[in-house]
Design a protein around this motif. Sequence first.
Motif, PDB file in Angstrom:
ATOM      1  N   ALA A  15       2.783 -11.054  -8.801  1.00 60.30           N
ATOM      2  CA  ALA A  15       2.412 -11.427  -7.431  1.00 60.30           C
ATOM      3  C   ALA A  15       3.208 -10.608  -6.420  1.00 60.30           C
ATOM      4  O   ALA A  15       2.663 -10.100  -5.426  1.00 60.30           O
ATOM      5  CB  ALA A  15       2.645 -12.921  -7.217  1.00 60.30           C
ATOM      6  N   GLN A  16       4.498 -10.463  -6.673  1.00 62.28           N
ATOM      7  CA  GLN A  16       5.334  -9.692  -5.754  1.00 62.28           C
ATOM      8  C   GLN A  16       4.895  -8.236  -5.691  1.00 62.28           C
ATOM      9  O   GLN A  16       4.791  -7.647  -4.603  1.00 62.28           O
ATOM     10  CB  GLN A  16       6.798  -9.766  -6.206  1.00 62.28           C
ATOM     11  CG  GLN A  16       7.736  -8.912  -5.351  1.00 62.28           C
ATOM     12  CD  GLN A  16       9.189  -9.092  -5.751  1.00 62.28           C
ATOM     13  OE1 GLN A  16       9.741 -10.164  -5.575  1.00 62.28           O
ATOM     14  NE2 GLN A  16       9.800  -8.053  -6.304  1.00 62.28           N
ATOM     15  N   LEU A  17       4.618  -7.634  -6.858  1.00 56.24           N
ATOM     16  CA  LEU A  17       4.192  -6.235  -6.871  1.00 56.24           C
ATOM     17  C   LEU A  17       2.866  -6.056  -6.146  1.00 56.24           C
ATOM     18  O   LEU A  17       2.678  -5.090  -5.399  1.00 56.24           O
ATOM     19  CB  LEU A  17       4.076  -5.734  -8.311  1.00 56.24           C
ATOM     20  CG  LEU A  17       3.691  -4.257  -8.447  1.00 56.24           C
ATOM     21  CD1 LEU A  17       4.772  -3.359  -7.860  1.00 56.24           C
ATOM     22  CD2 LEU A  17       3.425  -3.890  -9.905  1.00 56.24           C
ATOM     23  N   MET A  18       1.944  -6.985  -6.343  1.00 52.01           N
ATOM     24  CA  MET A  18       0.663  -6.891  -5.643  1.00 52.01           C
ATOM     25  C   MET A  18       0.861  -6.885  -4.133  1.00 52.01           C
ATOM     26  O   MET A  18       0.234  -6.110  -3.407  1.00 52.01           O
ATOM     27  CB  MET A  18      -0.242  -8.055  -6.050  1.00 52.01           C
ATOM     28  CG  MET A  18      -0.811  -7.949  -7.447  1.00 52.01           C
ATOM     29  SD  MET A  18      -1.892  -9.351  -7.825  1.00 52.01           S
ATOM     30  CE  MET A  18      -2.332  -8.960  -9.521  1.00 52.01           C
ATOM     31  N   ARG A  19       1.734  -7.757  -3.666  1.00 53.47           N
ATOM     32  CA  ARG A  19       2.011  -7.782  -2.223  1.00 53.47           C
ATOM     33  C   ARG A  19       2.584  -6.452  -1.762  1.00 53.47           C
ATOM     34  O   ARG A  19       2.180  -5.912  -0.720  1.00 53.47           O
ATOM     35  CB  ARG A  19       2.993  -8.903  -1.903  1.00 53.47           C
ATOM     36  CG  ARG A  19       2.397 -10.292  -1.991  1.00 53.47           C
ATOM     37  CD  ARG A  19       3.503 -11.315  -1.990  1.00 53.47           C
ATOM     38  NE  ARG A  19       3.024 -12.660  -1.715  1.00 53.47           N
ATOM     39  CZ  ARG A  19       3.740 -13.752  -1.938  1.00 53.47           C
ATOM     40  NH1 ARG A  19       4.966 -13.650  -2.411  1.00 53.47           N
ATOM     41  NH2 ARG A  19       3.236 -14.934  -1.669  1.00 53.47           N
ATOM     42  N   GLU A  20       3.531  -5.923  -2.525  1.00 55.78           N
ATOM     43  CA  GLU A  20       4.162  -4.656  -2.155  1.00 55.78           C
ATOM     44  C   GLU A  20       3.164  -3.514  -2.137  1.00 55.78           C
ATOM     45  O   GLU A  20       3.317  -2.557  -1.371  1.00 55.78           O
ATOM     46  CB  GLU A  20       5.297  -4.341  -3.132  1.00 55.78           C
ATOM     47  CG  GLU A  20       6.481  -5.293  -3.023  1.00 55.78           C
ATOM     48  CD  GLU A  20       7.501  -5.087  -4.132  1.00 55.78           C
ATOM     49  OE1 GLU A  20       7.237  -4.260  -5.034  1.00 55.78           O
ATOM     50  OE2 GLU A  20       8.548  -5.763  -4.102  1.00 55.78           O
ATOM     51  N   ARG A  21       2.132  -3.603  -2.996  1.00 57.56           N
ATOM     52  CA  ARG A  21       1.129  -2.545  -3.081  1.00 57.56           C
ATOM     53  C   ARG A  21      -0.066  -2.795  -2.154  1.00 57.56           C
ATOM     54  O   ARG A  21      -1.081  -2.112  -2.258  1.00 57.56           O
ATOM     55  CB  ARG A  21       0.645  -2.410  -4.530  1.00 57.56           C
ATOM     56  CG  ARG A  21       1.742  -2.013  -5.520  1.00 57.56           C
ATOM     57  CD  ARG A  21       2.189  -0.580  -5.357  1.00 57.56           C
ATOM     58  NE  ARG A  21       3.331  -0.254  -6.196  1.00 57.56           N
ATOM     59  CZ  ARG A  21       3.233   0.159  -7.473  1.00 57.56           C
ATOM     60  NH1 ARG A  21       2.060   0.273  -8.047  1.00 57.56           N
ATOM     61  NH2 ARG A  21       4.323   0.454  -8.147  1.00 57.56           N
ATOM     62  N   GLY A  22       0.045  -3.786  -1.275  1.00 51.30           N
ATOM     63  CA  GLY A  22      -0.967  -3.987  -0.258  1.00 51.30           C
ATOM     64  C   GLY A  22      -2.166  -4.823  -0.662  1.00 51.30           C
ATOM     65  O   GLY A  22      -3.180  -4.834   0.050  1.00 51.30           O
ATOM     66  N   ILE A  23      -2.082  -5.547  -1.762  1.00 54.65           N
ATOM     67  CA  ILE A  23      -3.161  -6.454  -2.135  1.00 54.65           C
ATOM     68  C   ILE A  23      -3.158  -7.633  -1.155  1.00 54.65           C
ATOM     69  O   ILE A  23      -2.103  -8.222  -0.907  1.00 54.65           O
ATOM     70  CB  ILE A  23      -2.990  -6.960  -3.583  1.00 54.65           C
ATOM     71  CG1 ILE A  23      -2.970  -5.785  -4.561  1.00 54.65           C
ATOM     72  CG2 ILE A  23      -4.094  -7.951  -3.940  1.00 54.65           C
ATOM     73  CD1 ILE A  23      -4.227  -4.969  -4.605  1.00 54.65           C
ATOM     74  N   PRO A  24      -4.287  -8.000  -0.592  1.00 55.52           N
ATOM     75  CA  PRO A  24      -4.321  -9.106   0.380  1.00 55.52           C
ATOM     76  C   PRO A  24      -3.765 -10.404  -0.209  1.00 55.52           C
ATOM     77  O   PRO A  24      -3.968 -10.700  -1.396  1.00 55.52           O
ATOM     78  CB  PRO A  24      -5.813  -9.240   0.714  1.00 55.52           C
ATOM     79  CG  PRO A  24      -6.383  -7.882   0.443  1.00 55.52           C
ATOM     80  CD  PRO A  24      -5.612  -7.353  -0.728  1.00 55.52           C
ATOM     81  N   GLU A  25      -3.097 -11.162   0.630  1.00 56.55           N
ATOM     82  CA  GLU A  25      -2.444 -12.389   0.183  1.00 56.55           C
ATOM     83  C   GLU A  25      -3.426 -13.355  -0.474  1.00 56.55           C
ATOM     84  O   GLU A  25      -3.098 -14.027  -1.463  1.00 56.55           O
ATOM     85  CB  GLU A  25      -1.749 -13.066   1.358  1.00 56.55           C
ATOM     86  CG  GLU A  25      -0.941 -14.308   1.000  1.00 56.55           C
ATOM     87  CD  GLU A  25       0.268 -13.996   0.121  1.00 56.55           C
ATOM     88  OE1 GLU A  25       0.671 -14.902  -0.651  1.00 56.55           O
ATOM     89  OE2 GLU A  25       0.787 -12.875   0.207  1.00 56.55           O
ATOM     90  N   ALA A  26      -4.626 -13.438   0.051  1.00 58.93           N
ATOM     91  CA  ALA A  26      -5.613 -14.358  -0.521  1.00 58.93           C
ATOM     92  C   ALA A  26      -5.951 -13.988  -1.956  1.00 58.93           C
ATOM     93  O   ALA A  26      -6.160 -14.867  -2.804  1.00 58.93           O
ATOM     94  CB  ALA A  26      -6.878 -14.362   0.340  1.00 58.93           C
ATOM     95  N   ARG A  27      -6.012 -12.695  -2.239  1.00 55.69           N
ATOM     96  CA  ARG A  27      -6.283 -12.261  -3.611  1.00 55.69           C
ATOM     97  C   ARG A  27      -5.105 -12.583  -4.527  1.00 55.69           C
ATOM     98  O   ARG A  27      -5.292 -13.019  -5.664  1.00 55.69           O
ATOM     99  CB  ARG A  27      -6.577 -10.764  -3.657  1.00 55.69           C
ATOM    100  CG  ARG A  27      -7.899 -10.348  -3.080  1.00 55.69           C
ATOM    101  CD  ARG A  27      -8.205  -8.894  -3.391  1.00 55.69           C
ATOM    102  NE  ARG A  27      -9.477  -8.463  -2.827  1.00 55.69           N
ATOM    103  CZ  ARG A  27     -10.023  -7.277  -3.044  1.00 55.69           C
ATOM    104  NH1 ARG A  27      -9.393  -6.384  -3.809  1.00 55.69           N
ATOM    105  NH2 ARG A  27     -11.188  -6.960  -2.499  1.00 55.69           N
TER     106      ARG A  27
END
Length: 312
Positions: free
Chosen positions: A242-254
């Motif tokens: 989850a943290q990596l996704m946020r860092e890579r710009g994945i939208p929070e909802a996803r």
Amino acid sequence: MLDNSQPALSTQMWIDPHIHMTARTTYDYLVMKQYGVVAVIEPSFWMGQPRTSAGTFQDYFSSLVGWERFRAGQFGIRHYSTISLNPKEANNPAIADEVIDLLPLYLCKEGVVAIGEIGYDSMTDAEDKYFRLQLEMAKEFDKLVLIHTPHRNKKEGTLQSLEVCLEHGIDPQRVIVDHANEETVQDILDRGFWAAFSIYPHTKMGNERMTEIVRQYGCEKIIVDSAADWGISDPLAVPKTAQLMRERGIPEARVRAVCYGNALAAYSQSGEMSEADWLTPEPVDQRQFYADNSVLRGQEPIVEGAGSIVIV
């Protein structure tokens, strides 16, 4: 590769819907709770060497619905399980039928959300036989299905698993297909099944690859889990991903969908899992015992009071 950094302590909530806590220490529960894991699902699985009798399965199933639920609850985490004869051990003809006969005793236990992991390991006739038997049992007991897709012949095994489920009249909405990867995700989603991904170093799916899958396919019916067991694995794989996704710009909802919401939506169909289970929990009281055993080994117990935690 799995990122070995620690995620930031989080006020977010995560679900790890496939983790083998029997193989983990109590300290793992403590750390998982600190990093936002509120609920886990533990599928029955192969313990590393062949079991010698059906009685060993009975003791194992009993621990999943008993001791492990207690142990998790002592750290504020809700524990659920899935029960089955797993594909690898379906090849043990000396005890497989006896294990099948045991399953009805456990499928109706509190906290059992599905029959699983079932499916294929080496694509043998025995695996196919017991896969089909357990699909029929899922229909009989109105249980969800958790599919194990093989580590070898991944695409062939996945496609056959999907076809067999459909052949037996199983609603894809009630089937979670785990150990998915880039080669199988489209097939799983196109047929209406849930696609689950085990974030497991070296052999399954790293969190960087997982991030790119969510970037490409979105979040619809995609689930992230750790599958953490006795191998080289990480019980913090879900919050780290989850943290990596946020860092890579994945939208929070996803991020929230694949690391929390989709697992809840899929497994709450069982009637055994509800968000209220962890939003309005019983207070933790580590003075409690289960079968004369405590989670403590000389530590001071934690007792949650009204709005506070007290060490006594």
